[in-house]
Design an enzyme around this catalytic site. Structure first.
Site, PDB file in Angstrom:
ATOM      1  N   GLU A   1      -3.207  -4.299  -3.533  1.00 51.03           N
ATOM      2  CA  GLU A   1      -3.708  -5.105  -4.640  1.00 51.03           C
ATOM      3  C   GLU A   1      -3.564  -4.362  -5.965  1.00 51.03           C
ATOM      4  O   GLU A   1      -3.240  -4.960  -6.996  1.00 51.03           O
ATOM      5  CB  GLU A   1      -5.170  -5.481  -4.401  1.00 51.03           C
ATOM      6  CG  GLU A   1      -5.392  -6.444  -3.230  1.00 51.03           C
ATOM      7  CD  GLU A   1      -5.541  -5.743  -1.887  1.00 51.03           C
ATOM      8  OE1 GLU A   1      -6.026  -6.388  -0.940  1.00 51.03           O
ATOM      9  OE2 GLU A   1      -5.165  -4.552  -1.779  1.00 51.03           O
TER      10      GLU A   1
ATOM     11  N   ASN B   1       0.837  -1.194   0.000  1.00 51.14           N
ATOM     12  CA  ASN B   1       0.000   0.000   0.000  1.00 51.14           C
ATOM     13  C   ASN B   1       0.873   1.246   0.000  1.00 51.14           C
ATOM     14  O   ASN B   1       1.986   1.260   0.532  1.00 51.14           O
ATOM     15  CB  ASN B   1      -0.963   0.001   1.190  1.00 51.14           C
ATOM     16  CG  ASN B   1      -0.273  -0.066   2.536  1.00 51.14           C
ATOM     17  OD1 ASN B   1       0.726  -0.760   2.703  1.00 51.14           O
ATOM     18  ND2 ASN B   1      -0.807   0.643   3.521  1.00 51.14           N
TER      19      ASN B   1
ATOM     20  N   GLU C   1       0.422   5.476   0.647  1.00 49.32           N
ATOM     21  CA  GLU C   1      -0.400   6.615   1.052  1.00 49.32           C
ATOM     22  C   GLU C   1       0.410   7.894   0.890  1.00 49.32           C
ATOM     23  O   GLU C   1       1.618   7.906   1.107  1.00 49.32           O
ATOM     24  CB  GLU C   1      -0.838   6.446   2.509  1.00 49.32           C
ATOM     25  CG  GLU C   1      -1.617   5.161   2.766  1.00 49.32           C
ATOM     26  CD  GLU C   1      -1.739   4.818   4.241  1.00 49.32           C
ATOM     27  OE1 GLU C   1      -2.395   3.816   4.553  1.00 49.32           O
ATOM     28  OE2 GLU C   1      -1.172   5.559   5.082  1.00 49.32           O
TER      29      GLU C   1
ATOM     30  N   CYS D   1     -10.924  -3.475  -3.566  1.00 50.73           N
ATOM     31  CA  CYS D   1      -9.903  -4.309  -4.209  1.00 50.73           C
ATOM     32  C   CYS D   1     -10.467  -5.615  -4.745  1.00 50.73           C
ATOM     33  O   CYS D   1      -9.962  -6.156  -5.724  1.00 50.73           O
ATOM     34  CB  CYS D   1      -8.756  -4.584  -3.237  1.00 50.73           C
ATOM     35  SG  CYS D   1      -7.787  -3.096  -2.903  1.00 50.73           S
TER      36      CYS D   1
ATOM     37  N   HIS E   1      -3.825   0.976  -3.156  1.00 52.44           N
ATOM     38  CA  HIS E   1      -3.953  -0.239  -2.355  1.00 52.44           C
ATOM     39  C   HIS E   1      -2.917  -1.262  -2.818  1.00 52.44           C
ATOM     40  O   HIS E   1      -2.491  -1.258  -3.974  1.00 52.44           O
ATOM     41  CB  HIS E   1      -5.354  -0.818  -2.487  1.00 52.44           C
ATOM     42  CG  HIS E   1      -6.434   0.047  -1.916  1.00 52.44           C
ATOM     43  ND1 HIS E   1      -7.442  -0.445  -1.119  1.00 52.44           N
ATOM     44  CD2 HIS E   1      -6.666   1.389  -2.016  1.00 52.44           C
ATOM     45  CE1 HIS E   1      -8.253   0.533  -0.749  1.00 52.44           C
ATOM     46  NE2 HIS E   1      -7.795   1.662  -1.290  1.00 52.44           N
TER      47      HIS E   1
END
Length: 360
Positions: free
Chosen positions: A148, A133, A135, A177, A146
Site C-alpha cells: 500500500e 511489498n 522486504e 496500512c 508495504h
C-alpha cells in the site's frame, strides 16, 4: 481454428494463436485484446468475446507476459484501462482485476516472509497504479515497504491524481496500512478484497472507524494535494544554504528540490530528498512522506528505492546516493541518516563512502 478446452492442449495452442493474430510474445494488453477481439475462437465453451479470450490466455500456465509492457513505472494509462474494461460486466471486471493482481504479486520482494502482496489502485480518471511489498534482509524489519505504501508512492510520483477511487487486493490491509491509506488517498476510497473465491467491497473508513489523523495534530494538509502549506516548513535560510551547497551540481540540485518542494513533513518538520544514480545512468528520486501516526512514514531513501524498483531496475545497480535533510530550526525531529545508509548498503549493495548525506 480449433482450440481444445483441456488446459495442457490450450497451453500448447496459445503459441499457434499468437502468430495468426500478428502478435509477438511480448505484446501488451491493449494490442492483445484489440487483435484477439477480431478473432473468433471456437472451443467446447464457444469462447468468442474479447473478454473470454483474454481470460483464456490468463488462465493457462503460459508465461505470456501480459503486463510486461507496464512493469516499468507500474502504471496503465486510463485509455488502455478503458479499452479493456468498457464492455465488461461487474463480475467480469472483478475477474479481470483479480487476474492482474495474480501477476502483480509476482513482482514482490519478499525474501523474509515469502508472502507475496500485490495491490492496484484506480484513480478518478481510470488510471491504474500498482504496488508490491518490499522486504530487505539484514536491515531493521521496520524498513519493510508495504504494498500500500509502494502504491501511494507510485501515485505521488506520477503527480496526476489527488486521491484514489478504488483499491483491489487479495488480503485486507493491515492496521498500519489502513492508517497510511486513510491519510493519503482518502477515507472514502473503496476497497475490494478477493478471498475464498469471493470478493467483498467496503469503504476504507469502515475498515478504520474512529480514526486518528492529521487534523488531530492540527494539520489540514495531505500528501497528494497539489498545493501544500503548513507551519513546520523549511526556512528561506535553509534553502539558500542548500542552494549554495548544490551550486551547479545537477544531482545535488535534484536532492535539494526533492526535500524542499516534494517532501511531506508537516508533523516533524524534517524534509528529506534522496537521489539515486544507477549503473545504466537512470536517476531515481524520493522524498520523505510522513504519517500523523509516525510509524507508517517513509524515509526519502525508501521512496527512492521504490522509484528504482518500479522502473524495473535491479537494486544492486545503484552506484551513488545523495541525501539532503532539512531540519526544523527549533525543536527535535527524527534523524534518518543511520537507517537510510543501512538500507542502501544492504538493499542496494552500496559502499557507505558512495553515500553523501548533508543536513541543513
Amino acid at each position: 481454428m480449433q482450440l481444445e478446452s483441456h488446459p495442457c492442449k490450450l497451453h500448447l495452442s496459445i503459441f499457434q494463436v499468437i502468430p495468426k493474430i500478428g502478435l509477438q510474445p511480448q505484446a501488451g494488453l491493449q494490442e492483445l485484446v484489440s487483435k484477439a477481439s477480431t478473432l473468433f475462437v471456437k472451443s467446447k465453451n464457444r469462447v468468442s468475446t474479447k473478454v473470454d479470450i483474454f481470460l483464456m490466455f490468463k488462465t493457462t500456465s503460459c508465461d505470456l507476459p501480459i503486463l510486461a509492457p507496464y512493469r516499468e513505472n507500474m502504471f496503465i494509462p486510463a485509455a488502455i484501462v478503458n479499452t479493456l474494461t468498457s464492455n465488461l460486466s461487474h463480475s467480469e471486471k472483478m475477474t479481470f482485476f483479480l487476474s492482474l493482481l495474480n501477476e502483480i504479486e509476482q513482482w514482490s520482494l519478499c525474501a523474509i516472509s515469502n508472502f507475496q502482496v500485490g495491490i492496484l489502485g484506480i484513480d478518478d480518471q481510470n488510471n491504474c497504479y500498482f504496488g508490491v511489498n518490499a522486504e530487505f534482509p539484514n536491515t531493521p524489519i521496520h524498513t519493510t515497504i508495504h504494498s500500500e505504501q509502494f502504491l501511494v508512492s507510485n501515485v505521488f510520483k506520477h503527480g496526476i491524481s489527488t486521491s484514489l477511487e478504488h483499491l483491489f487486493l487479495k488480503a485486507a490491509p493491515c492496521g498500519h496500512c489502513r492508517q497510511f491509506l486513510s491519510e493519503t488517498v482518502g477515507s472514502n476510497t473503496m476497497i475490494t478484497v478477493f478471498h475464498d473465491e469471493i470478493h467483498e467491497t467496503r469503504e476504507l473508513k469502515n475498515l478504520l472507524p474512529f480514526s486518528f489523523g492529521p487534523m488531530d495534530l492540527g494539520v489540514n494538509q495531505s500528501l497528494l494535494q497539489q498545493e501544500r502549506d503548513y507551519e513546520k516548513k523549511i526556512t528561506n535560510s535553509q534553502l539558500e544554504q542548500a542552494t549554495i551547497w548544490a551550486n551547479e551540481n545537477a544531482i545535488r540540485q535534484m536532492a535539494v528540490e526533492a526535500a524542499a518542494t516534494k517532501a511531506f513533513a508537516p508533523f516533524s518538520g524534517v524534509h528529506e530528498g534522496c537521489v539515486l544514480v544507477c549503473e545504466n545512468g537512470e536517476i531515481c528520486v524520493g522524498s520523505s512522506i510522513e504519517s500523523a501516526a509516525f510509524n507508517p512514514s517513509l524515509m526519502s531513501v525508501q521512496v527512492a528505492i521504490i522509484d528504482v524498483y518500479r522502473k524495473g531496475i535491479a537494486l544492486d545497480s545503484i552506484v551513488s546516493a545523495t541525501i539532503v535533510s532539512m531540519r526544523p530550526s527549533v525543536g527535535k525531529g527524527p534523524n534518518f541518516e543511520k537507517f537510510g545508509k543501512m538500507l542502501l548498503v544492504s538493499a542496494g549493495c552500496m559502499k557507505e563512502e558512495d553515500i553523501e548525506f548533508v543536513t541543513f
